[in-house]
Design a protein around this motif. Sequence first.
Motif, short mmCIF file in Angstrom:
data_model
loop_
_atom_site.label_atom_id
_atom_site.label_comp_id
_atom_site.label_asym_id
_atom_site.label_seq_id
_atom_site.Cartn_x
_atom_site.Cartn_y
_atom_site.Cartn_z
N LEU A 185 0.87 -1.00 0.08
CA LEU A 185 -0.53 -0.41 -0.34
C LEU A 185 0.85 1.72 0.08
O LEU A 185 0.81 2.39 -1.17
CB LEU A 185 -0.85 0.03 0.97
CG LEU A 185 -2.05 1.15 1.20
CD1 LEU A 185 -2.43 1.35 0.42
CD2 LEU A 185 -2.35 1.24 2.57
N TYR A 186 1.84 1.47 1.12
CA TYR A 186 3.10 2.27 0.78
C TYR A 186 3.70 2.75 -0.44
O TYR A 186 4.45 2.91 -0.25
CB TYR A 186 3.92 2.76 2.56
CG TYR A 186 2.27 3.80 3.38
CD1 TYR A 186 2.54 4.97 3.82
CD2 TYR A 186 1.35 2.57 3.68
CE1 TYR A 186 1.57 5.63 3.78
CE2 TYR A 186 0.06 3.38 4.17
CZ TYR A 186 0.73 4.74 4.78
OH TYR A 186 -0.55 5.16 5.55
N GLY A 189 1.69 1.62 -3.98
CA GLY A 189 0.52 2.63 -3.84
C GLY A 189 0.61 3.98 -3.56
O GLY A 189 0.37 4.59 -4.84
N VAL A 193 -1.10 6.04 -6.60
CA VAL A 193 -1.71 7.29 -6.21
C VAL A 193 -1.76 8.86 -6.28
O VAL A 193 -2.34 9.92 -7.10
CB VAL A 193 -2.02 7.00 -4.58
CG1 VAL A 193 -2.66 8.50 -3.55
CG2 VAL A 193 -2.90 5.95 -4.08
N ALA A 208 -10.88 0.29 -0.90
CA ALA A 208 -10.08 -1.03 -0.84
C ALA A 208 -9.96 -2.63 -0.06
O ALA A 208 -10.78 -2.00 0.49
CB ALA A 208 -8.93 0.51 -0.05
N THR A 223 -3.00 -6.09 -2.94
CA THR A 223 -4.40 -4.24 -2.37
C THR A 223 -4.82 -4.26 -3.52
O THR A 223 -4.07 -4.05 -4.92
CB THR A 223 -3.08 -3.86 -1.36
OG1 THR A 223 -2.11 -4.19 -0.51
CG2 THR A 223 -4.10 -2.47 -1.50
N ILE A 225 -7.19 -0.15 -4.65
CA ILE A 225 -7.54 0.72 -3.89
C ILE A 225 -8.68 1.22 -5.25
O ILE A 225 -8.20 1.37 -6.37
CB ILE A 225 -7.01 1.90 -4.16
CG1 ILE A 225 -6.03 1.30 -3.19
CG2 ILE A 225 -7.64 3.08 -2.88
CD1 ILE A 225 -4.86 2.38 -2.56
N TRP A 238 -4.46 -0.95 -8.94
CA TRP A 238 -4.11 -2.78 -8.09
C TRP A 238 -2.37 -2.97 -7.67
O TRP A 238 -1.57 -1.53 -8.79
CB TRP A 238 -4.08 -3.94 -9.54
CG TRP A 238 -5.82 -4.13 -9.68
CD1 TRP A 238 -6.40 -4.87 -9.16
CD2 TRP A 238 -6.77 -3.80 -10.42
NE1 TRP A 238 -7.46 -5.18 -9.11
CE2 TRP A 238 -8.19 -4.34 -10.65
CE3 TRP A 238 -6.53 -2.83 -10.93
CZ2 TRP A 238 -8.97 -3.61 -11.20
CZ3 TRP A 238 -7.55 -1.79 -11.78
CH2 TRP A 238 -8.66 -2.61 -11.45
N MET A 239 -2.07 -2.61 -7.10
CA MET A 239 -0.37 -3.51 -6.48
C MET A 239 -0.30 -4.55 -6.13
O MET A 239 -0.98 -5.34 -4.94
CB MET A 239 -0.14 -2.05 -5.51
CG MET A 239 -0.68 -2.40 -4.30
SD MET A 239 -1.36 -0.51 -3.51
CE MET A 239 -2.61 -0.23 -4.96
N LEU A 347 -3.32 7.35 0.91
CA LEU A 347 -3.45 5.69 1.65
C LEU A 347 -3.66 5.58 3.13
O LEU A 347 -4.14 4.80 3.42
CB LEU A 347 -2.09 5.74 1.50
CG LEU A 347 -1.49 5.98 0.16
CD1 LEU A 347 0.43 5.74 -0.24
CD2 LEU A 347 -1.52 4.79 -0.73
#
Length: 366
Positions: A185-186, A189, A193, A208, A223, A225, A238-239, A347
């Motif tokens: 995510l981080y 992502g 994002v 999410a 993940t 979003i 998508w990640m 996020l």
Amino acid sequence: MDATDDSSTTRVGLIGYGLAGSVFHAPLIAATEGLVLDTIVTSSPERQRQARAEFPDVRLADSADELWARADELDLVVIASPNRTHVPLARAALEAGLPTVVDKPLAATAAEAEELAALAEARGLLLTVFQNRRWDNDFRTLRKLLAEGALGEVQRFESRFERWRPQLKGGWRESGDPAEVGGLLYDLGSHLVDQALTLFGPVESVYAEVDVRRPGARTDDDTFIALTHTSGVRSHLWMSATTAQLGPRFRVLGSESGYVKYGLDPQEAALREGLRPGEPSVEWGAEPEDDWGRLGAGESPTTGGGVPVETLRGDYPAYYAAVAAALRDGTPPPVTAAEAAATLHVLEAARVAAAERRTVRIEVPA
């Protein structure tokens, strides 16, 4: 005269010589006119040997404190160390009076990013975040298509960074400790994002799905979003490290046409292979015609639908060229801390949305 004594050059201290420092930052800094890689900070003897072999004239330091002790000998600090260190090191660099580049994510929270932005502004110093994916070949091409109105009114933006890595690699990026700011995510992502916000503006709501799929994994590795922009565009991002069949990098659907692009920008692979921007034998950022995306309506690009669109060359060197210009001429930084904070707001909302299984609204400044 030694390059570091030339007042026309910007002397750079690089903190961290892992993947980010050695593969991305150091080569791009060295390839940028006006920047000189002065010092590399790493406590690892192996990485110090690697740095010395790749940059024989560079100075080495075991800790960032050595940089702060001679801040007057440097003009810029680049922080490419693990995520947990970004905020304290950026704060220390700014307090030492040094303009600062921080690898993404700038911080774990938007509040921390905004505090750093305020500190940089108060001290009149550059603070910018390394969002190199804005200079990917496919992203540059998509921006051009949007500027030309080739898709009509964009309705849906699909973007993927998918990989097939069923086995864990270990390291802080896969740690479950929240202080490490690991997980996709981080990591990925942050890029996805940032690109969505750059293209389509602020977000008003976030949904999410954040999953841990691989045996033994401690943080998210699969993940999704969904963003609703105030402009009306919906972004689906998508990640994943667990994708056995990879989807298109981009699928962008508009009122008149759609653009589909498969495959990744070649610059990271080139840097990992030891190729460098500016080498005469290297067509930096170029990709073969077979990899171009396709633009059209009513047909699948996988069966020949649409027309091929020449992919612009990727241009990671443009990031540090813009940093050098900002320091030299006072032009805007390539990525602002405020933009990084906006990404972090999304996020954080995604994390809450996944945990509470609901859509989270983001208050957009008037």
